[in-house]
Design a protein around this motif. Structure first.
Motif, PDB file in Angstrom:
ATOM      1  N   ASP A 105     -36.064 -23.323 -43.545  1.00 24.97           N
ATOM      2  CA  ASP A 105     -36.279 -23.958 -44.722  1.00 24.97           C
ATOM      3  C   ASP A 105     -37.155 -22.957 -45.581  1.00 24.97           C
ATOM      4  OD1 ASP A 105     -37.875 -25.287 -46.588  1.00 24.97           O
ATOM      5  OD2 ASP A 105     -38.658 -26.971 -44.968  1.00 24.97           O
ATOM      6  N   GLU A 106     -36.161 -22.795 -46.895  1.00 27.00           N
ATOM      7  CA  GLU A 106     -36.666 -21.739 -47.835  1.00 27.00           C
ATOM      8  C   GLU A 106     -38.219 -21.878 -48.625  1.00 27.00           C
ATOM      9  OE1 GLU A 106     -35.946 -18.736 -48.934  1.00 27.00           O
ATOM     10  OE2 GLU A 106     -34.229 -18.615 -47.344  1.00 27.00           O
ATOM     11  N   THR A 107     -38.365 -23.353 -48.567  1.00 24.44           N
ATOM     12  CA  THR A 107     -39.721 -23.648 -49.123  1.00 24.44           C
ATOM     13  C   THR A 107     -40.952 -23.201 -48.221  1.00 24.44           C
ATOM     14  OG1 THR A 107     -38.707 -25.524 -50.009  1.00 24.44           O
ATOM     15  CG2 THR A 107     -41.047 -25.427 -49.812  1.00 24.44           C
ATOM     16  N   VAL A 108     -40.609 -23.311 -46.943  1.00 30.11           N
ATOM     17  CA  VAL A 108     -41.669 -22.769 -45.963  1.00 30.11           C
ATOM     18  C   VAL A 108     -41.621 -21.237 -45.996  1.00 30.11           C
ATOM     19  CG1 VAL A 108     -42.008 -22.699 -43.273  1.00 30.11           C
ATOM     20  CG2 VAL A 108     -41.440 -24.695 -44.347  1.00 30.11           C
ATOM     21  N   PHE A 109     -40.416 -20.502 -46.201  1.00 27.28           N
ATOM     22  CA  PHE A 109     -40.305 -19.156 -46.067  1.00 27.28           C
ATOM     23  C   PHE A 109     -41.271 -18.698 -47.482  1.00 27.28           C
ATOM     24  CE2 PHE A 109     -36.026 -18.872 -43.673  1.00 27.28           C
ATOM     25  CZ  PHE A 109     -36.682 -18.981 -42.283  1.00 27.28           C
ATOM     26  N   ASP A 110     -40.885 -19.260 -48.530  1.00 29.25           N
ATOM     27  CA  ASP A 110     -41.360 -18.991 -49.819  1.00 29.25           C
ATOM     28  C   ASP A 110     -43.034 -18.875 -49.487  1.00 29.25           C
ATOM     29  OD1 ASP A 110     -39.137 -18.352 -51.134  1.00 29.25           O
ATOM     30  OD2 ASP A 110     -39.209 -20.308 -52.235  1.00 29.25           O
ATOM     31  N   ALA A 111     -43.777 -19.925 -48.966  1.00 31.21           N
ATOM     32  CA  ALA A 111     -45.211 -19.792 -48.787  1.00 31.21           C
ATOM     33  C   ALA A 111     -45.490 -18.808 -47.795  1.00 31.21           C
ATOM     34  CB  ALA A 111     -45.484 -21.426 -48.032  1.00 31.21           C
ATOM     35  N   MET A 112     -44.810 -18.557 -46.533  1.00 37.44           N
ATOM     36  CA  MET A 112     -44.984 -17.447 -45.902  1.00 37.44           C
ATOM     37  C   MET A 112     -45.056 -16.004 -46.405  1.00 37.44           C
ATOM     38  SD  MET A 112     -42.776 -18.969 -42.626  1.00 37.44           S
ATOM     39  CE  MET A 112     -42.669 -17.439 -41.661  1.00 37.44           C
TER      40      MET A 112
END
Ligand code: FE2
Ligand code: FE2
Length: 198
Positions: A105-112
């Motif tokens: 999930d790129e949205t999760v990755f961005d937050a990380m």
């Protein structure tokens, strides 16, 4: 949609085996704060949980391993990250999450990726993790409680508070400011000034 409980259990087991007890406790605190805030603010709680659990999964890797991990995945470390490789722990965390747990999930990755320095473009999940990382219950400073309270009403204002706190600390320690933090601060300030003038 809720996360798969088996996957969450696998992630928890990995974290407790590969990180110090204090770091594991911090991560569980970030999850608690992130999920509570997400519910309150109408942000996806499953994404909040995943991002919180995985944000520091590479934090205790030695410097050479962080640099090697970045290189292997084609991520070029900038001059600051070359000098202080621990700055990379957020950016390389998605590689570990994808390899170990098939998270995509790129949205999760961005937050990380932007959880410690911030970034110019910060969406709701980015801001949520950035703030939760700072104000989870194990954080000792009084600013943490204030930020937590503010975040329930205004996540963006809370993110700016966190950014200011981090920058002040960096300046007091006479350490260099990472350009991402500098730009993130200006962007948040700009956004909040415009919002209040609307
Ligand atoms: Fe971190
Ligand atoms: Fe953290």
């Amino acid at each position: 949609m809720a996360n798969d409980p088996d996957q969450i259990a696998r992630i928890e087991a990995y974290l407790s085996e590969n990180l110090s007890p204090a770091r594991f406790k911090h991560i569980l605190g970030v999850r608690e704060t992130a999920v509570t805030l997400a519910k309150r603010l109408g942000i996806d709680t499953a994404q909040a949980e995943l991002a919180a659990l995985l944000h520091d999964c590479a934090k205790e890797r030695p410097d050479d391993e962080l640099l090697a991990l970045a290189k292997r995945h084609g991520l070029e470390a900038d001059e600051h990250e070359q000098r202080i490789p621990s700055l990379l722990h957020g950016k390389v965390a998605p590689f570990v999450a994808a390899e170990q747990f098939a998270v995509s999930d790129e949205t999760v990755f961005d937050a990380m990726r932007c959880h410690s320095t911030g970034a110019v473009e910060m969406g709701p999940l980015d801001q949520l993790l950035f703030v939760a990382d700072f104000c989870e219950p194990n954080r000792p400073y009084t600013a943490a409680a204030e930020v937590r309270e503010l975040a329930e009403r205004d996540l963006e204002a809370a993110a700016l508070e966190v950014m200011q706190f981090k920058l002040r600390k960096t300046l007091l320690k006479k350490q260099p400011v990472h350009p991402d933090s500098f730009h993130a601060y200006n962007a948040l300030l700009d956004k909040l000034t415009h919002d209040s003038n609307d």
